[in-house]
Write a protein that holds these residues in place. Structure first.
Motif, PDB file in Angstrom:
ATOM      1  N   VAL A  31       0.832  -1.198   0.000  1.00 33.05           N
ATOM      2  CA  VAL A  31       0.000   0.000   0.000  1.00 33.05           C
ATOM      3  C   VAL A  31       0.865   1.246   0.000  1.00 33.05           C
ATOM      4  CG1 VAL A  31      -1.907  -1.162   1.179  1.00 33.05           C
ATOM      5  CG2 VAL A  31      -0.161  -0.002   2.541  1.00 33.05           C
ATOM      6  N   GLY A  32       0.325   2.323  -0.550  1.00 28.71           N
ATOM      7  CA  GLY A  32       0.975   3.620  -0.476  1.00 28.71           C
ATOM      8  C   GLY A  32       0.466   4.396   0.727  1.00 28.71           C
ATOM      9  N   ALA A  33       0.942   5.610   0.870  1.00 31.40           N
ATOM     10  CA  ALA A  33       0.527   6.449   1.998  1.00 31.40           C
ATOM     11  C   ALA A  33      -0.947   6.802   1.867  1.00 31.40           C
ATOM     12  CB  ALA A  33       1.371   7.715   2.043  1.00 31.40           C
ATOM     13  N   GLU A  34      -1.682   6.635   2.956  1.00 34.04           N
ATOM     14  CA  GLU A  34      -3.099   6.962   2.956  1.00 34.04           C
ATOM     15  C   GLU A  34      -3.312   8.447   3.220  1.00 34.04           C
ATOM     16  OE1 GLU A  34      -5.235   4.544   5.684  1.00 34.04           O
ATOM     17  OE2 GLU A  34      -4.786   2.660   4.646  1.00 34.04           O
ATOM     18  N   ALA A  35      -4.453   8.948   2.755  1.00 34.51           N
ATOM     19  CA  ALA A  35      -4.858  10.318   3.043  1.00 34.51           C
ATOM     20  C   ALA A  35      -6.253  10.285   3.642  1.00 34.51           C
ATOM     21  CB  ALA A  35      -4.858  11.163   1.770  1.00 34.51           C
ATOM     22  N   ALA A  36      -6.515  11.177   4.570  1.00 35.80           N
ATOM     23  CA  ALA A  36      -7.803  11.188   5.255  1.00 35.80           C
ATOM     24  C   ALA A  36      -8.351  12.608   5.327  1.00 35.80           C
ATOM     25  CB  ALA A  36      -7.666  10.615   6.659  1.00 35.80           C
ATOM     26  N   LEU A  37      -9.637  12.728   5.129  1.00 37.37           N
ATOM     27  CA  LEU A  37     -10.363  13.985   5.289  1.00 37.37           C
ATOM     28  C   LEU A  37     -11.503  13.725   6.250  1.00 37.37           C
ATOM     29  CD1 LEU A  37     -10.900  16.942   4.359  1.00 37.37           C
ATOM     30  CD2 LEU A  37     -12.401  15.962   2.594  1.00 37.37           C
ATOM     31  N   ARG A  38     -11.617  14.521   7.300  1.00 41.07           N
ATOM     32  CA  ARG A  38     -12.636  14.311   8.327  1.00 41.07           C
ATOM     33  C   ARG A  38     -13.428  15.603   8.544  1.00 41.07           C
ATOM     34  NH1 ARG A  38     -11.057   9.485  10.849  1.00 41.07           N
ATOM     35  NH2 ARG A  38      -8.901   8.923  10.356  1.00 41.07           N
ATOM     36  N   TRP A  39     -14.725  15.450   8.794  1.00 38.76           N
ATOM     37  CA  TRP A  39     -15.578  16.599   9.066  1.00 38.76           C
ATOM     38  C   TRP A  39     -16.796  16.161   9.861  1.00 38.76           C
ATOM     39  CZ3 TRP A  39     -15.400  14.058   4.432  1.00 38.76           C
ATOM     40  CH2 TRP A  39     -16.607  13.636   3.862  1.00 38.76           C
ATOM     41  N   ALA A  40     -17.580  17.129  10.310  1.00 40.59           N
ATOM     42  CA  ALA A  40     -18.834  16.852  11.004  1.00 40.59           C
ATOM     43  C   ALA A  40     -19.983  17.092  10.041  1.00 40.59           C
ATOM     44  CB  ALA A  40     -18.981  17.731  12.235  1.00 40.59           C
ATOM     45  N   ALA A  41     -20.838  16.081   9.893  1.00 36.91           N
ATOM     46  CA  ALA A  41     -22.023  16.221   9.048  1.00 36.91           C
ATOM     47  C   ALA A  41     -22.976  17.230   9.668  1.00 36.91           C
ATOM     48  CB  ALA A  41     -22.689  14.857   8.891  1.00 36.91           C
ATOM     49  N   PRO A  42     -23.959  17.753   8.906  1.00 36.05           N
ATOM     50  CA  PRO A  42     -24.891  18.751   9.450  1.00 36.05           C
ATOM     51  C   PRO A  42     -25.612  18.301  10.721  1.00 36.05           C
ATOM     52  CG  PRO A  42     -25.074  18.686   7.075  1.00 36.05           C
ATOM     53  CD  PRO A  42     -24.152  17.571   7.453  1.00 36.05           C
ATOM     54  N   ASP A  43     -25.805  16.976  10.887  1.00 36.74           N
ATOM     55  CA  ASP A  43     -26.472  16.498  12.111  1.00 36.74           C
ATOM     56  C   ASP A  43     -25.490  16.312  13.262  1.00 36.74           C
ATOM     57  OD1 ASP A  43     -25.073  14.292  11.310  1.00 36.74           O
ATOM     58  OD2 ASP A  43     -26.789  12.942  11.211  1.00 36.74           O
ATOM     59  N   GLY A  44     -24.211  16.662  13.034  1.00 37.76           N
ATOM     60  CA  GLY A  44     -23.210  16.576  14.091  1.00 37.76           C
ATOM     61  C   GLY A  44     -22.462  15.269  14.159  1.00 37.76           C
ATOM     62  N   LEU A  63     -11.465   8.397   3.200  1.00 41.09           N
ATOM     63  CA  LEU A  63     -10.116   7.851   3.169  1.00 41.09           C
ATOM     64  C   LEU A  63      -9.737   7.513   1.737  1.00 41.09           C
ATOM     65  CD1 LEU A  63     -10.221   5.332   6.182  1.00 41.09           C
ATOM     66  CD2 LEU A  63      -9.510   7.732   6.205  1.00 41.09           C
ATOM     67  N   VAL A  64      -8.502   7.818   1.370  1.00 42.76           N
ATOM     68  CA  VAL A  64      -7.978   7.494   0.040  1.00 42.76           C
ATOM     69  C   VAL A  64      -6.818   6.524   0.231  1.00 42.76           C
ATOM     70  CG1 VAL A  64      -7.010   8.384  -2.088  1.00 42.76           C
ATOM     71  CG2 VAL A  64      -8.637   9.778  -0.781  1.00 42.76           C
ATOM     72  N   LEU A  65      -6.951   5.320  -0.347  1.00 47.83           N
ATOM     73  CA  LEU A  65      -5.985   4.250  -0.117  1.00 47.83           C
ATOM     74  C   LEU A  65      -5.436   3.749  -1.454  1.00 47.83           C
ATOM     75  CD1 LEU A  65      -8.455   4.056   2.073  1.00 47.83           C
ATOM     76  CD2 LEU A  65      -7.346   1.945   2.748  1.00 47.83           C
ATOM     77  N   PRO A  66      -4.242   4.158  -1.852  1.00 48.95           N
ATOM     78  CA  PRO A  66      -3.612   3.620  -3.065  1.00 48.95           C
ATOM     79  C   PRO A  66      -2.903   2.306  -2.761  1.00 48.95           C
ATOM     80  CG  PRO A  66      -2.249   5.341  -2.124  1.00 48.95           C
ATOM     81  CD  PRO A  66      -3.467   5.236  -1.239  1.00 48.95           C
ATOM     82  N   ALA A  67      -2.879   1.412  -3.739  1.00 46.63           N
ATOM     83  CA  ALA A  67      -2.242   0.114  -3.514  1.00 46.63           C
ATOM     84  C   ALA A  67      -1.837  -0.494  -4.840  1.00 46.63           C
ATOM     85  CB  ALA A  67      -3.188  -0.822  -2.763  1.00 46.63           C
ATOM     86  N   THR A  68      -0.934  -1.462  -4.764  1.00 46.84           N
ATOM     87  CA  THR A  68      -0.478  -2.176  -5.955  1.00 46.84           C
ATOM     88  C   THR A  68      -0.227  -3.627  -5.611  1.00 46.84           C
ATOM     89  OG1 THR A  68       1.180  -2.164  -7.729  1.00 46.84           O
ATOM     90  CG2 THR A  68       1.960  -1.650  -5.513  1.00 46.84           C
ATOM     91  N   SER A  69      -0.527  -4.515  -6.555  1.00 44.99           N
ATOM     92  CA  SER A  69      -0.260  -5.938  -6.399  1.00 44.99           C
ATOM     93  C   SER A  69       0.161  -6.481  -7.751  1.00 44.99           C
ATOM     94  CB  SER A  69      -1.499  -6.683  -5.895  1.00 44.99           C
ATOM     95  OG  SER A  69      -1.234  -8.070  -5.762  1.00 44.99           O
ATOM     96  N   GLY A  70       1.461  -6.766  -7.903  1.00 45.77           N
ATOM     97  CA  GLY A  70       1.973  -7.194  -9.197  1.00 45.77           C
ATOM     98  C   GLY A  70       1.769  -6.111 -10.234  1.00 45.77           C
ATOM     99  N   ASN A  71       1.047  -6.421 -11.298  1.00 46.65           N
ATOM    100  CA  ASN A  71       0.765  -5.447 -12.349  1.00 46.65           C
ATOM    101  C   ASN A  71      -0.572  -4.737 -12.156  1.00 46.65           C
ATOM    102  OD1 ASN A  71       3.163  -6.094 -13.691  1.00 46.65           O
ATOM    103  ND2 ASN A  71       2.190  -7.775 -14.811  1.00 46.65           N
TER     104      ASN A  71
END
Length: 337
Positions: free
Chosen positions: A41-54, A60-68
């Motif tokens: 796997v590559g480095a993950e990225a995360a974005l977090r927030w509160a929805a309107p209901d709190g 989450l963004v998760l890049p990965a590779t397996s063989g080709n």
């Protein structure tokens, strides 16, 4: 040179195509590839927030590779979705061409994410335990993950006699039990402790951010699948006989889950770190276990905790098989670039 149209696979497409693949074999093979250093796997990225209901929401963004095979999983969740009658998590998976790096396929990712998670659990337990000895299962949390786990795991447990389910939402637990009434002896427990005590296998698939499952709840020989990552208390993590993770770097770099917090304080150290008087060492990662390289014996009375943080490489590997199945069947929608 012109690029081929982009293939889109809907949730219905993915659900149908997943019936033609073997997720356990794919996950097992991918773990072996990770152990060989040809998948990861590559480095993950995360974005977090509160929805309107709190309620808490994140992407989450998760890049990965397996063989080709190369790709990226985007998995989003909102805790308020359960009260809206929606699955907690939704997502997309994008696969890339090996030669040009151009995206070749976009597919709904929630189905694959649930399938991958349960497949990792099944492969992990099968590598560590004799599943014929599993007579009772406790399920903590009664959503899509719970259903997918039972679908994959119960056929492997030939002597299963009892399933206890618990959810903070009692009505959800009752609906879950009713919908799985054909499975052996499924009942609703009064609380989490009542579900766990006496269970050979515990599947924690909740939305909690507050650890609650105690070490003394687990009988000798029990396995605790800490799928939702924050159910196991510090004592359960630190004093289990075997503590297994899928990817130590993902755990160590996480700032939200208990095991990541313990890693930053030094209370838990990685599986490859030299023996030290400081901290409880993770015994192994799942790639080591599944590939047969774990040298510590797992005795029948040992308590085992498996903490599968979630490696996007398995989603990408499953998605690649789904794309191949779509090509064979002609399913999906071609989108112009």
């Amino acid at each position: 040179m012109s690029l081929e149209p982009l293939l889109y696979l809907s949730e219905a497409d993915v659900t149908k195509l997943c019936q033609s693949i073997d997720p356990l074999a794919i996950v097992e093979d991918t773990f072996c590839r990770v152990a060989q250093g040809v998948a990861g796997v590559g480095a993950e990225a995360a974005l977090r927030w509160a929805a309107p209901d709190g309620t808490a929401a994140r992407s989450l963004v998760l890049p990965a590779t397996s063989g080709n095979t190369h790709g990226c999983k985007v998995i989003n969740s909102c805790l308020g979705n359960l009260d809206r009658g929606l699955p907690r998590a939704h997502g997309l998976i994008v696969l890339h061409d090996d030669a040009t790096a151009a995206p070749t396929c976009v597919m709904e990712g929630g189905v694959i994410s649930a399938l991958r998670t349960a497949a990792v659990s099944a492969v992990s337990v099968r590598a560590l335990r004799d599943l014929a000895a599993v007579r009772s299962i406790a399920v903590l949390g009664c959503g899509r993950q719970a259903a997918t786990h039972l679908t994959l795991l119960t056929p492997l447990c030939a002597n299963l006699r009892r399933i206890l389910a618990f959810d903070l939402n009692v009505e959800r637990a009752k609906r879950f039990a009713d919908s799985h009434s054909r499975q052996t002896g499924i009942h609703v427990a009064d609380d989490a402790e009542a579900a766990v005590r006496g269970a050979d296998l515990v599947i924690a698939v909740t939305t909690t951010t507050t650890p609650y499952a105690q070490l003394d709840w687990l009988q000798p020989g029990a396995t605790f699948l800490n799928v939702s990552l924050d159910d196991a208390t510090e004592a359960l993590l630190l004093r289990s006989d075997h503590l297994i993770v899928d990817d130590w770097n993902l755990v160590r770099n996480d700032h939200h889950r208990l095991l990541g917090q313990l890693a930053r304080t030094g209370a838990v150290i990685g599986p490859t770190k030299a023996n030290t008087t400081y901290g409880r060492r993770v015994d192994a990662d799942l790639a080591t276990v599944v590939s047969g390289r774990y040298e510590r014996p797992v005795h029948p009375h040992h308590r085992v905790v498996i903490n599968p943080f979630g490696m996007g490489v398995h989603d990408i590997a499953i998605a690649a098989e789904v794309q191949a199945a779509a090509a064979r069947s002609g399913m999906g929608m071609l989108l112009p670039r």
